[in-house]
Design a protein around this motif. Structure first.
Motif, PDB file in Angstrom:
ATOM      1  N   UNK A 153       0.824  -1.227   0.000  1.00  0.00           N
ATOM      2  CA  UNK A 153       0.000   0.000   0.000  1.00  0.00           C
ATOM      3  C   UNK A 153       0.851   1.267   0.000  1.00  0.00           C
ATOM      4  N   UNK A 154       0.340   2.302  -0.637  1.00  0.00           N
ATOM      5  CA  UNK A 154       1.117   3.531  -0.863  1.00  0.00           C
ATOM      6  C   UNK A 154       1.653   4.140   0.419  1.00  0.00           C
ATOM      7  N   UNK A 155       0.859   4.108   1.495  1.00  0.00           N
ATOM      8  CA  UNK A 155       1.294   4.784   2.729  1.00  0.00           C
ATOM      9  C   UNK A 155       2.440   4.052   3.426  1.00  0.00           C
ATOM     10  N   UNK A 156       2.709   2.805   3.020  1.00  0.00           N
ATOM     11  CA  UNK A 156       3.820   2.045   3.604  1.00  0.00           C
ATOM     12  C   UNK A 156       4.974   1.848   2.626  1.00  0.00           C
ATOM     13  N   UNK A 455      27.891  14.354  -2.226  1.00  0.00           N
ATOM     14  CA  UNK A 455      27.417  15.732  -2.095  1.00  0.00           C
ATOM     15  C   UNK A 455      26.764  16.211  -3.393  1.00  0.00           C
ATOM     16  N   UNK A 456      27.303  15.790  -4.518  1.00  0.00           N
ATOM     17  CA  UNK A 456      26.672  16.102  -5.809  1.00  0.00           C
ATOM     18  C   UNK A 456      25.279  15.492  -5.872  1.00  0.00           C
ATOM     19  N   UNK A 457      25.153  14.234  -5.407  1.00  0.00           N
ATOM     20  CA  UNK A 457      23.852  13.572  -5.406  1.00  0.00           C
ATOM     21  C   UNK A 457      22.862  14.295  -4.496  1.00  0.00           C
ATOM     22  N   UNK A 458      23.328  14.763  -3.339  1.00  0.00           N
ATOM     23  CA  UNK A 458      22.452  15.502  -2.421  1.00  0.00           C
ATOM     24  C   UNK A 458      21.926  16.774  -3.077  1.00  0.00           C
ATOM     25  N   UNK A 459      22.810  17.503  -3.758  1.00  0.00           N
ATOM     26  CA  UNK A 459      22.398  18.739  -4.431  1.00  0.00           C
ATOM     27  C   UNK A 459      21.405  18.447  -5.557  1.00  0.00           C
ATOM     28  N   UNK A 460      21.623  17.344  -6.270  1.00  0.00           N
ATOM     29  CA  UNK A 460      20.729  16.972  -7.365  1.00  0.00           C
ATOM     30  C   UNK A 460      19.339  16.623  -6.838  1.00  0.00           C
ATOM     31  N   UNK A 461      19.283  15.885  -5.723  1.00  0.00           N
ATOM     32  CA  UNK A 461      17.988  15.545  -5.116  1.00  0.00           C
ATOM     33  C   UNK A 461      17.262  16.811  -4.669  1.00  0.00           C
ATOM     34  N   UNK A 462      17.972  17.746  -4.075  1.00  0.00           N
ATOM     35  CA  UNK A 462      17.347  18.981  -3.608  1.00  0.00           C
ATOM     36  C   UNK A 462      16.776  19.786  -4.766  1.00  0.00           C
ATOM     37  N   UNK A 463      17.448  19.689  -5.904  1.00  0.00           N
ATOM     38  CA  UNK A 463      16.996  20.450  -7.072  1.00  0.00           C
ATOM     39  C   UNK A 463      15.894  19.717  -7.843  1.00  0.00           C
ATOM     40  N   UNK A 464      15.993  18.414  -8.001  1.00  0.00           N
ATOM     41  CA  UNK A 464      15.100  17.681  -8.899  1.00  0.00           C
ATOM     42  C   UNK A 464      14.163  16.701  -8.192  1.00  0.00           C
ATOM     43  N   UNK A 465      14.309  16.538  -6.888  1.00  0.00           N
ATOM     44  CA  UNK A 465      13.487  15.570  -6.169  1.00  0.00           C
ATOM     45  C   UNK A 465      12.002  15.914  -6.227  1.00  0.00           C
ATOM     46  N   UNK A 466      11.162  14.883  -6.023  1.00  0.00           N
ATOM     47  CA  UNK A 466       9.714  15.076  -6.094  1.00  0.00           C
ATOM     48  C   UNK A 466       9.043  14.347  -4.936  1.00  0.00           C
ATOM     49  N   UNK A 467       7.832  14.768  -4.604  1.00  0.00           N
ATOM     50  CA  UNK A 467       7.089  14.172  -3.487  1.00  0.00           C
ATOM     51  C   UNK A 467       6.302  12.970  -3.985  1.00  0.00           C
ATOM     52  N   UNK A 468       6.586  11.795  -3.409  1.00  0.00           N
ATOM     53  CA  UNK A 468       5.857  10.580  -3.770  1.00  0.00           C
ATOM     54  C   UNK A 468       5.248   9.909  -2.552  1.00  0.00           C
ATOM     55  N   UNK A 469       5.522  10.440  -1.372  1.00  0.00           N
ATOM     56  CA  UNK A 469       5.075   9.794  -0.145  1.00  0.00           C
ATOM     57  C   UNK A 469       3.546   9.759  -0.062  1.00  0.00           C
ATOM     58  N   UNK A 470       3.015   8.558   0.205  1.00  0.00           N
ATOM     59  CA  UNK A 470       1.585   8.375   0.394  1.00  0.00           C
ATOM     60  C   UNK A 470       0.754   8.412  -0.868  1.00  0.00           C
ATOM     61  N   UNK A 471       1.358   8.586  -2.040  1.00  0.00           N
ATOM     62  CA  UNK A 471       0.606   8.692  -3.289  1.00  0.00           C
ATOM     63  C   UNK A 471       0.603   7.360  -4.037  1.00  0.00           C
ATOM     64  N   UNK A 472      -0.493   7.021  -4.713  1.00  0.00           N
ATOM     65  CA  UNK A 472      -0.504   5.794  -5.524  1.00  0.00           C
ATOM     66  C   UNK A 472       0.502   5.892  -6.662  1.00  0.00           C
ATOM     67  N   UNK A 484      -6.139   9.771 -20.503  1.00  0.00           N
ATOM     68  CA  UNK A 484      -5.920  11.101 -19.953  1.00  0.00           C
ATOM     69  C   UNK A 484      -4.651  11.207 -19.139  1.00  0.00           C
ATOM     70  N   UNK A 485      -3.855  10.069 -19.041  1.00  0.00           N
ATOM     71  CA  UNK A 485      -2.572  10.048 -18.345  1.00  0.00           C
ATOM     72  C   UNK A 485      -2.692  10.513 -16.896  1.00  0.00           C
ATOM     73  N   UNK A 486      -3.791  10.120 -16.202  1.00  0.00           N
ATOM     74  CA  UNK A 486      -3.912  10.478 -14.805  1.00  0.00           C
ATOM     75  C   UNK A 486      -4.854   9.487 -14.123  1.00  0.00           C
ATOM     76  N   UNK A 487      -4.815   9.456 -12.801  1.00  0.00           N
ATOM     77  CA  UNK A 487      -5.748   8.645 -12.051  1.00  0.00           C
ATOM     78  C   UNK A 487      -7.084   9.368 -11.991  1.00  0.00           C
ATOM     79  N   UNK A 488      -8.174   8.642 -12.220  1.00  0.00           N
ATOM     80  CA  UNK A 488      -9.487   9.258 -12.166  1.00  0.00           C
ATOM     81  C   UNK A 488      -9.778   9.773 -10.765  1.00  0.00           C
ATOM     82  N   UNK A 489     -10.477  10.856 -10.674  1.00  0.00           N
ATOM     83  CA  UNK A 489     -10.825  11.414  -9.362  1.00  0.00           C
ATOM     84  C   UNK A 489     -11.808  10.500  -8.657  1.00  0.00           C
ATOM     85  N   UNK A 490     -11.705  10.475  -7.316  1.00  0.00           N
ATOM     86  CA  UNK A 490     -12.617   9.634  -6.530  1.00  0.00           C
ATOM     87  C   UNK A 490     -14.058  10.059  -6.765  1.00  0.00           C
ATOM     88  N   UNK A 491     -14.911   9.059  -6.882  1.00  0.00           N
ATOM     89  CA  UNK A 491     -16.308   9.367  -7.149  1.00  0.00           C
ATOM     90  C   UNK A 491     -17.117   9.329  -5.869  1.00  0.00           C
TER      91      UNK A 491
END
Length: 491
Positions: A153-156, A455-472, A484-491
């Motif tokens: 599951x996404x949250x774990x 240290x180069x990797x740390x700087x790259x993550x800070x610049x290009x990193x993205x939030x994926x925590x808890x997301x499907x 539509x290249x996206x998850x359908x909204x909850x109905x």
């Protein structure tokens, strides 16, 4: 359990709730079985790598092999080259024929080659068997990482992925402890002992084969390959398993995914996704994987040689120094893993890479100056790799989450291959050559290179990193076949 609607299909278009149903599940016995049966890969890899590191002195002194320091470094590179080739080949297959079939094939390759290593008769046979062992492990990384991310599951997902990757060091601790036995002349002839270690390690894979019989194919893989009915059936089986020990399941937190039936991603689509639509994520993944591979492999594959040459530690006592080092690496992901799901991926990845680099530079300078005893050196490495282990595990997590599901195994394999090829193959050979020269200052420059890369990797993550925590996964990177290249909204 209330009945869930099945997939609705119109022509090649269908709608499925498989991702939402998987992500709503509470942690249960099924997830423990997945983690144990599939995560054992990292234990085996840690066992293999540590055995070679801990046994390096005995193999160097073996009357039948008598490998030089440079040859030992080359065999480490052979293992990594094999892992690169195996990851690419088996990763490509995993996206086409499924995760489950690869679980068994890659494990059989590993088992056969590991046992054969125990019967090597010269440098070339030893290097060949090590390369084949690496091929099996490399294939495991691609298929198993994909399946774990798709079943948890996404949250774990972040916590689980880091902890599973961190169990590499559980295997490393087992390998270090085993080395204390097989290299003790009072227990067994070291010439027989180091050979027996490889044979027994490979034979243990038979237990893993039995465990994997009960792990299903990834429903997400089936869904994306136009088999939604089969995917829904497997999810239903998982839900009944979970509900047998838990309260009634909560409703899904998001809606269905609309997909089009299609096969695996073509090479053209993979190339376009990596270097066009997901170019920044490709740069990020490549940087994280390459830098941590050089950092780890340069130090770990040659640490036994450092202990024996510069600190005068007998080969049969190296395990005592490897054991705390391995345990520190294991505790890093286990302790820090949950923060990658709570504090977030970007701040935690940046911090762990940066701390590793700063501490490596400081320790390398202390080593060059001769300020550290063998135990002080070990303590310093243990602290450094407490953070570096979490950072390295997060690199695999990042790559797996960065790209569409149709090409997940291929992406993991490709970035593992590039990262290992750039950072892993060069590192052990370079450090083996530096150690053979016998000068601490030369080795310090190698450590400094590793520190700068982190240290180069740390700087790259800070610049290009993205939030994926808890997301499907389908929201972090939309499937190629999504409408539509996206998850359908909850109905």
């Amino acid at each position: 359990m209330r009945d869930m609607p099945g997939p609705a299909a119109t022509g090649d278009r269908f709608e499925t709730d498989v991702p939402a149903r998987l992500d709503r599940l509470p942690w249960a016995g099924f997830h423990w079985r997945v983690v144990i049966a599939l995560g054992i890969t990292w234990v085996l890899d840690g066992l293999e790598v540590t055995l070679v590191g801990s046994l390096a002195g005995a193999i160097h002194q073996s009357p039948s092999l008598a490998l030089t320091e440079t040859q030992i470094g080359l065999t480490a590179s052979a293992y990594l080259i094999g892992a690169v080739v195996g990851a690419l080949g088996f990763g490509w297959l995993a996206d086409r024929i499924g995760r489950r079939r690869l679980f068994f094939l890659t494990l059989l390759v590993y088992m056969t080659a590991s046992i054969a290593t125990g019967f090597a008769w010269d440098f070339w046979s030893f290097a060949l068997f090590r390369a084949l062992t690496g091929a099996g492990i490399g294939g495991e990384y691609a298929a198993v990482n994909s399946a774990i991310q798709e079943l948890i599951p996404a949250r774990y997902r972040g916590t689980t992925d880091l902890c599973v990757n961190g169990t590499f060091w559980g295997g490393a601790a087992i390998g270090a402890a085993a080395a204390l036995v097989v290299l003790n002349p009072a227990v067994i002839d070291p010439e027989i002992g180091w050979r027996a270690a490889f044979v027994v390690g490979g034979a243990l894979s038979l237990v893993v084969l039995l465990l994997r019989r009960h792990i299903p194919e990834s429903p997400r893989w089936l869904m994306l390959h136009g088999r939604p009915d089969e995917a829904a059936r497997i999810v239903g089986d998982i839900e009944r398993d979970v509900e047998g020990t838990k309260d009634p399941l909560p409703p899904p937190s998001y809606g269905n995914v609309v997909l089009h039936r299609r096969g695996a991603a073509s090479i053209t689509e993979v190339w376009h996704a990596m270097f066009d639509s997901h170019r920044e994520r490709a740069v990020l993944g490549l940087t994280l994987m390459s830098c941590q591979a050089f950092f780890y492999n340069a130090v770990f594959f040659t640490y036994a040689l450092v202990l024996t040459r510069f600190y005068g530690i007998p080969a049969h006592e190296v395990g005592w120094y490897m054991l705390p080092f391995a345990l520190g690496n294991l505790m890093g992901p286990l302790t820090l893993g949950r923060f990658f799901d709570t504090i977030g991926r970007k701040p935690m990845i940046t911090a762990t890479y940066a701390l590793s680099g700063v501490l490596m530079a400081a320790t390398g300078a202390a080593f060059a100056a001769g300020w550290l005893s063998a135990w002080e050196q070990t303590l310093a490495w243990t602290v450094i790799f407490f953070f570096a282990s979490a950072a390295a595990s997060a690199a695999y997590l990042t790559v797996g989450e960065s790209f569409p599901l149709e090409m997940r195994a291929t992406a993991i394999a490709l970035f593992y291959a590039i990262g290992t090829g750039v950072g892993g193959v060069i590192g052990p050979t370079l450090f083996g050559w530096l150690i053979q020269g016998g000068h601490r200052t030369d080795i310090f420059w190698g450590y400094l290179i590793a520190a700068v890369l982190m240290l180069v990797a740390a700087a790259t993550e800070w610049r290009l990193g993205f939030a994926a925590e808890g997301k499907p996964l389908e929201q972090v990177s939309a499937p190629l076949s999504a409408s539509g290249r996206r998850v359908a909204e909850a109905r």
